[in-house]
Design an enzyme around this catalytic site. Structure first.
Site, PDB file in Angstrom:
ATOM      1  N   TYR A 276      17.701  29.159   8.434  1.00  0.00           N
ATOM      2  CA  TYR A 276      16.554  29.823   9.054  1.00  0.00           C
ATOM      3  C   TYR A 276      16.625  29.738  10.573  1.00  0.00           C
ATOM      4  CZ  TYR A 276      14.082  30.125   4.588  1.00  0.00           C
ATOM      5  OH  TYR A 276      13.711  30.422   3.316  1.00  0.00           O
TER       6      TYR A 276
ATOM      7  N   LYS B  91       0.839  -1.199   0.000  1.00  0.00           N
ATOM      8  CA  LYS B  91       0.000   0.000   0.000  1.00  0.00           C
ATOM      9  C   LYS B  91       0.878   1.255   0.000  1.00  0.00           C
ATOM     10  CE  LYS B  91      -0.231  -0.517   4.993  1.00  0.00           C
ATOM     11  NZ  LYS B  91      -0.912  -1.260   6.055  1.00  0.00           N
TER      12      LYS B  91
ATOM     13  N   MET C 198      13.119  24.100   2.981  1.00  0.00           N
ATOM     14  CA  MET C 198      12.185  23.382   2.110  1.00  0.00           C
ATOM     15  C   MET C 198      12.918  22.531   1.072  1.00  0.00           C
ATOM     16  SD  MET C 198       9.224  24.875  -0.414  1.00  0.00           S
ATOM     17  CE  MET C 198       8.333  25.718   0.874  1.00  0.00           C
TER      18      MET C 198
ATOM     19  N   ARG D 225     -10.194  -0.388  14.704  1.00  0.00           N
ATOM     20  CA  ARG D 225      -9.970   0.432  13.517  1.00  0.00           C
ATOM     21  C   ARG D 225     -10.890  -0.119  12.433  1.00  0.00           C
ATOM     22  NH1 ARG D 225      -4.158   0.989  10.538  1.00  0.00           N
ATOM     23  NH2 ARG D 225      -4.688  -1.153  10.008  1.00  0.00           N
TER      24      ARG D 225
END
Ligand code: PLP
Length: 342
Positions: A242, A34, A290, A128
């Protein structure tokens, strides 16, 4: 077009991991593919595992089943989310079997394909997906291929494991099916009591190790590499990145590398991750951007623009560095990589 970042995926490592899991379980092993083969590429993973002898594949949705394309008739694909109100056309058209999870899904399947085999998920405590053991009456008229349950805490030594096993044994003795199946990767490590007729590993096929039993047996499958955009000197007293979180106490050599959180190298690796260039270890300096990452290259004076560095992405150690689960490390990898199966 050239891509400055790449994943190299080792087919023989996936095959060796599948074989170890099957041997450890003592029964047939399938494979969860999956989420596009846990982010690596479902079609390639299936092809690689078929070559090793795997015949049972698990996806989440009908779209994932369809994306696998045409497979040999000896291979089966099971759709774990079952057959929902919008899946009727796909479920009738495709050869995959649904794993039915609720009374609604059972009724739907009886309506559209009463003669076809299906799988059924029993909820033994995870709450679930799945029918409760007390919903037995629902199964009349179904031809069940494999009856499943799923462990909630297999990666821990939790009393949940034995409790779920006991509940599943009780259901298995009361519901007729061709096969019974419970264990995921970590469940295989719990011992052969959990094996039944078929096991369903996912994570460990791709290099994940969650329990000591698998330590030293599961091979790393994927390598993450990125190219250097520029090399620079950070003068003593200045910062990098940053938030100015890296502070250079002395002049520091840095390589700015073509990977960032948009590629799935998330900010949890800031100041904690590491990379390699040959035998040199290169620490991540400051925050992950990023699209970019700074690593310290004082130890590697020859490293230049255009050269490749490998991120430490061995799943257990990268999980400790970043605080991300091994599943997240695989499935968050972005779309900008060149994926090379070797
Ligand atoms: C994803 C999944 C698996 C595989 O689990 P891993 O922990 O990745 O080995 C097995 N069974 C079911 C029902 C799943 O959803």
């Amino acid at each position: 077009m050239h891509r400055p970042l790449r994943l190299t995926i080792d087919r023989s490592a996936i095959q060796a991991n599948w074989r170890w899991l099957q041997e450890r379980a003592g029964v047939t092993a399938g494979a969860a593919v999956k989420a596009d083969g846990y982010g690596l590429g479902a079609r390639e993973a299936v092809e690689t595992l078929i070559e090793a002898g795997c015949r049972d594949f698990f996806v989440s949705t009908w779209a994932e089943a369809e994306a696998l394309g045409n497979l040999p008739e000896s291979v089966s694909v099971v759709v774990l989310h079952g057959v929902g109100p919008d899946d009727l056309e796909a479920a009738v058209r495709l050869a995959a079997r649904p794993c039915l999870n609720s009374a609604e899904q059972v009724a739907r399947w009886k309506e559209i394909a009463p003669e076809r085999r299906c799988d059924v998920m029993i909820d033994t405590g995870m709450n679930r997906l799945g029918l409760r053991p007390t919903d037995f009456g629902q199964f009349d008229g179904l031809t069940i291929h494999t009856l499943h349950s799923h462990l909630a805490c297999a990666d821990e030594d939790s009393p949940m494991n034995a409790m779920q096993l006991e509940r599943f044994r009780a259901v298995a003795s009361a519901v007729a099916a061709r096969r019974y199946s419970m264990a995921n990767s970590a469940g295989i490590c719990l011992g052969r009591d959990y094996s039944f007729d078929l096991v369903r590993p996912g994570l460990s096929l791709y290099g994940g190790v969650q329990r000591v039993e698998a330590d030293g047996h599961i091979r790393q499958v994927m390598r993450v590499e990125a190219q250097i955009v520029q090399r620079r000197r950070i003068p003593a007293g200045e910062t990098c990145g940053y938030g100015a979180t890296f502070h250079a106490e002395a002049d520091t050599e840095a390589a700015i590398v073509n990977i960032g959180y948009a590629d799935g190298y998330l900010r949890g690796f800031s100041s904690r991750g590491s990379a390699f260039a040959g035998e040199f270890a290169l620490p991540v300096l400051g925050r992950v951007s990023m699209d970019l990452l700074a690593v310290g290259v004082d130890s590697a004076p020859e490293l230049r623009e255009g050269e490749w560095v490998e991120l430490d992405y061995d799943l257990p150690s990268a999980s400790k560095q970043s605080g991300l689960s091994q599943y997240e490390l695989l499935t968050t990898l972005g779309s900008r990589f060149e994926r090379r199966w070797v």
